[in-house]
Design a protein around this motif. Structure first.
Motif, PDB file in Angstrom:
ATOM      1  N   ASN A  75     -30.927  -1.091 -46.012  1.00 43.02           N
ATOM      2  CA  ASN A  75     -32.190  -0.972 -46.752  1.00 43.02           C
ATOM      3  C   ASN A  75     -32.506  -2.284 -47.469  1.00 43.02           C
ATOM      4  N   ALA A  76     -33.780  -2.701 -47.409  1.00 49.77           N
ATOM      5  CA  ALA A  76     -34.209  -3.933 -48.077  1.00 49.77           C
ATOM      6  C   ALA A  76     -34.069  -3.819 -49.595  1.00 49.77           C
ATOM      7  N   ASP A  77     -34.173  -2.599 -50.109  1.00 47.01           N
ATOM      8  CA  ASP A  77     -34.006  -2.355 -51.538  1.00 47.01           C
ATOM      9  C   ASP A  77     -32.504  -2.159 -51.813  1.00 47.01           C
ATOM     10  N   HIS A  78     -31.894  -3.153 -52.440  1.00 50.17           N
ATOM     11  CA  HIS A  78     -30.440  -3.114 -52.665  1.00 50.17           C
ATOM     12  C   HIS A  78     -29.998  -1.891 -53.462  1.00 50.17           C
ATOM     13  N   SER A  79     -30.853  -1.355 -54.311  1.00 57.21           N
ATOM     14  CA  SER A  79     -30.473  -0.197 -55.125  1.00 57.21           C
ATOM     15  C   SER A  79     -30.339   1.079 -54.272  1.00 57.21           C
ATOM     16  N   LYS A  80     -30.864   1.065 -53.046  1.00 58.77           N
ATOM     17  CA  LYS A  80     -30.804   2.252 -52.182  1.00 58.77           C
ATOM     18  C   LYS A  80     -29.695   2.169 -51.132  1.00 58.77           C
ATOM     19  N   MET A  86     -27.110  11.289 -44.472  1.00 54.10           N
ATOM     20  CA  MET A  86     -27.277  12.726 -44.227  1.00 54.10           C
ATOM     21  C   MET A  86     -28.270  13.315 -45.223  1.00 54.10           C
ATOM     22  N   ASN A  87     -29.191  14.109 -44.685  1.00 51.28           N
ATOM     23  CA  ASN A  87     -30.249  14.784 -45.430  1.00 51.28           C
ATOM     24  C   ASN A  87     -31.288  13.822 -46.029  1.00 51.28           C
ATOM     25  N   MET A  88     -31.279  12.585 -45.577  1.00 48.36           N
ATOM     26  CA  MET A  88     -32.281  11.627 -46.026  1.00 48.36           C
ATOM     27  C   MET A  88     -33.613  11.922 -45.338  1.00 48.36           C
ATOM     28  N   VAL A  89     -34.702  11.878 -46.108  1.00 49.73           N
ATOM     29  CA  VAL A  89     -36.040  12.042 -45.540  1.00 49.73           C
ATOM     30  C   VAL A  89     -36.403  10.730 -44.848  1.00 49.73           C
ATOM     31  N   LEU A  90     -36.570  10.800 -43.527  1.00 45.38           N
ATOM     32  CA  LEU A  90     -36.884   9.624 -42.722  1.00 45.38           C
ATOM     33  C   LEU A  90     -38.360   9.548 -42.351  1.00 45.38           C
ATOM     34  N   MET A  91     -39.033  10.695 -42.386  1.00 47.02           N
ATOM     35  CA  MET A  91     -40.434  10.773 -41.965  1.00 47.02           C
ATOM     36  C   MET A  91     -41.218  11.504 -43.057  1.00 47.02           C
ATOM     37  N   TYR A  92     -42.441  11.034 -43.315  1.00 51.07           N
ATOM     38  CA  TYR A  92     -43.210  11.729 -44.342  1.00 51.07           C
ATOM     39  C   TYR A  92     -44.714  11.510 -44.182  1.00 51.07           C
ATOM     40  N   ASN A  93     -45.462  12.447 -44.778  1.00 47.08           N
ATOM     41  CA  ASN A  93     -46.927  12.407 -44.890  1.00 47.08           C
ATOM     42  C   ASN A  93     -47.694  12.507 -43.575  1.00 47.08           C
ATOM     43  N   PHE A  94     -47.163  13.198 -42.601  1.00 51.72           N
ATOM     44  CA  PHE A  94     -47.896  13.392 -41.348  1.00 51.72           C
ATOM     45  C   PHE A  94     -48.949  14.474 -41.526  1.00 51.72           C
ATOM     46  N   LYS A  95     -50.098  14.221 -40.940  1.00 51.52           N
ATOM     47  CA  LYS A  95     -51.196  15.191 -40.967  1.00 51.52           C
ATOM     48  C   LYS A  95     -51.524  15.585 -39.537  1.00 51.52           C
ATOM     49  N   ILE A 107     -42.337   6.365 -40.872  1.00 54.33           N
ATOM     50  CA  ILE A 107     -40.975   6.654 -40.429  1.00 54.33           C
ATOM     51  C   ILE A 107     -40.082   5.504 -40.874  1.00 54.33           C
ATOM     52  N   TYR A 108     -38.914   5.868 -41.384  1.00 52.55           N
ATOM     53  CA  TYR A 108     -37.934   4.881 -41.831  1.00 52.55           C
ATOM     54  C   TYR A 108     -36.831   4.803 -40.794  1.00 52.55           C
ATOM     55  N   ASN A 109     -36.474   3.591 -40.401  1.00 54.40           N
ATOM     56  CA  ASN A 109     -35.401   3.384 -39.435  1.00 54.40           C
ATOM     57  C   ASN A 109     -34.180   2.838 -40.173  1.00 54.40           C
ATOM     58  N   PRO A 110     -33.155   3.661 -40.386  1.00 52.18           N
ATOM     59  CA  PRO A 110     -31.981   3.189 -41.124  1.00 52.18           C
ATOM     60  C   PRO A 110     -31.170   2.151 -40.340  1.00 52.18           C
ATOM     61  N   GLU A 111     -31.428   1.995 -39.037  1.00 49.83           N
ATOM     62  CA  GLU A 111     -30.685   0.996 -38.258  1.00 49.83           C
ATOM     63  C   GLU A 111     -31.150  -0.424 -38.559  1.00 49.83           C
ATOM     64  N   ASP A 112     -32.402  -0.583 -39.005  1.00 51.55           N
ATOM     65  CA  ASP A 112     -32.870  -1.917 -39.385  1.00 51.55           C
ATOM     66  C   ASP A 112     -33.379  -1.971 -40.827  1.00 51.55           C
ATOM     67  N   GLY A 113     -33.393  -0.826 -41.515  1.00 54.09           N
ATOM     68  CA  GLY A 113     -33.811  -0.782 -42.912  1.00 54.09           C
ATOM     69  C   GLY A 113     -35.301  -0.971 -43.121  1.00 54.09           C
ATOM     70  N   LYS A 114     -36.096  -0.724 -42.078  1.00 54.58           N
ATOM     71  CA  LYS A 114     -37.540  -0.936 -42.183  1.00 54.58           C
ATOM     72  C   LYS A 114     -38.308   0.356 -42.012  1.00 54.58           C
ATOM     73  N   GLU A 115     -39.511   0.363 -42.595  1.00 48.53           N
ATOM     74  CA  GLU A 115     -40.403   1.514 -42.500  1.00 48.53           C
ATOM     75  C   GLU A 115     -41.601   1.128 -41.628  1.00 48.53           C
ATOM     76  N   TYR A 116     -42.049   2.086 -40.811  1.00 44.28           N
ATOM     77  CA  TYR A 116     -43.136   1.837 -39.872  1.00 44.28           C
ATOM     78  C   TYR A 116     -44.194   2.930 -39.991  1.00 44.28           C
ATOM     79  N   VAL A 134     -46.383  -1.239 -36.178  1.00 47.25           N
ATOM     80  CA  VAL A 134     -46.773  -2.092 -37.289  1.00 47.25           C
ATOM     81  C   VAL A 134     -48.261  -2.373 -37.134  1.00 47.25           C
ATOM     82  N   GLY A 135     -49.040  -2.033 -38.131  1.00 47.61           N
ATOM     83  CA  GLY A 135     -50.473  -2.305 -38.066  1.00 47.61           C
ATOM     84  C   GLY A 135     -51.213  -1.309 -37.192  1.00 47.61           C
ATOM     85  N   ILE A 136     -51.339  -1.629 -35.911  1.00 46.68           N
ATOM     86  CA  ILE A 136     -52.033  -0.740 -34.977  1.00 46.68           C
ATOM     87  C   ILE A 136     -51.044  -0.148 -33.995  1.00 46.68           C
TER      88      ILE A 136
END
Length: 149
Positions: A75-80, A86-95, A107-116, A134-136
């Motif tokens: 994760n880019a945020d060192h505090s995280k 386990m039980n981490m929310v990886l996806m959110y706010n889908f409509k 969606i968060y990818n824990p393998e690279d620590g980035k969110e898309y 990313v973007g479009i």
């Protein structure tokens, strides 16, 4: 009289065709899915009016080097970096957009620590196409997820 028969025929045809039209099911995506890398299961659930996904199973739940449960060490945020995967929310706010598409999510990818940005398309009841970008949407990657239960 011919006009009346013609209109009745058209009306009858319209009723028959719309009676058997497939119904849209916003909750069809709910359940547990094997992700595209085959390394984890993500449970998609609904909270309020939006859809989320959390990691509920890992093929390798413990770090081979330490023997301890895997953590979010990229994760880019060192505090995280010490939070468990386990039980981490990886996806959110889908409509739900209709037509078996859920969009406007992240969606968060824990393998690279980035969110898309992310969109999901239910191809059939047991196959989910998950596109992170990313973007479009054109600039992204799609994984095929398979329903577990």
């Amino acid at each position: 009289m011919k006009v009346v028969r013609y209109l009745l025929s058209v009306l009858s045809l319209f009723i028959v065709l719309t009676a058997y039209a497939p119904k849209s099911d916003a909750d069809a995506v709910l359940g547990t899915w094997l992700n595209g890398t085959k390394k984890g299961h993500v449970q998609i659930y609904k909270q309020g009016g939006t859809y989320f996904g959390k990691l509920v199973w890992l093929g390798q739940p413990n770090d081979p080097a330490t023997g301890k449960p895997r953590v979010d060490d990229k994760n880019a945020d060192h505090s995280k970096r010490t939070r468990p995967l386990m039980n981490m929310v990886l996806m959110y706010n889908f409509k739900y957009d209709g037509g078996n598409v859920w969009s406007d999510g992240k969606i968060y990818n824990p393998e690279d620590g980035k969110e898309y940005n992310c969109k999901m398309t239910l191809q059939n009841p047991n196959t989910l196409l998950v596109r992170g970008y990313v973007g479009i949407s054109l600039l992204g990657k799609t994984q095929t997820w398979t329903r577990v239960k």
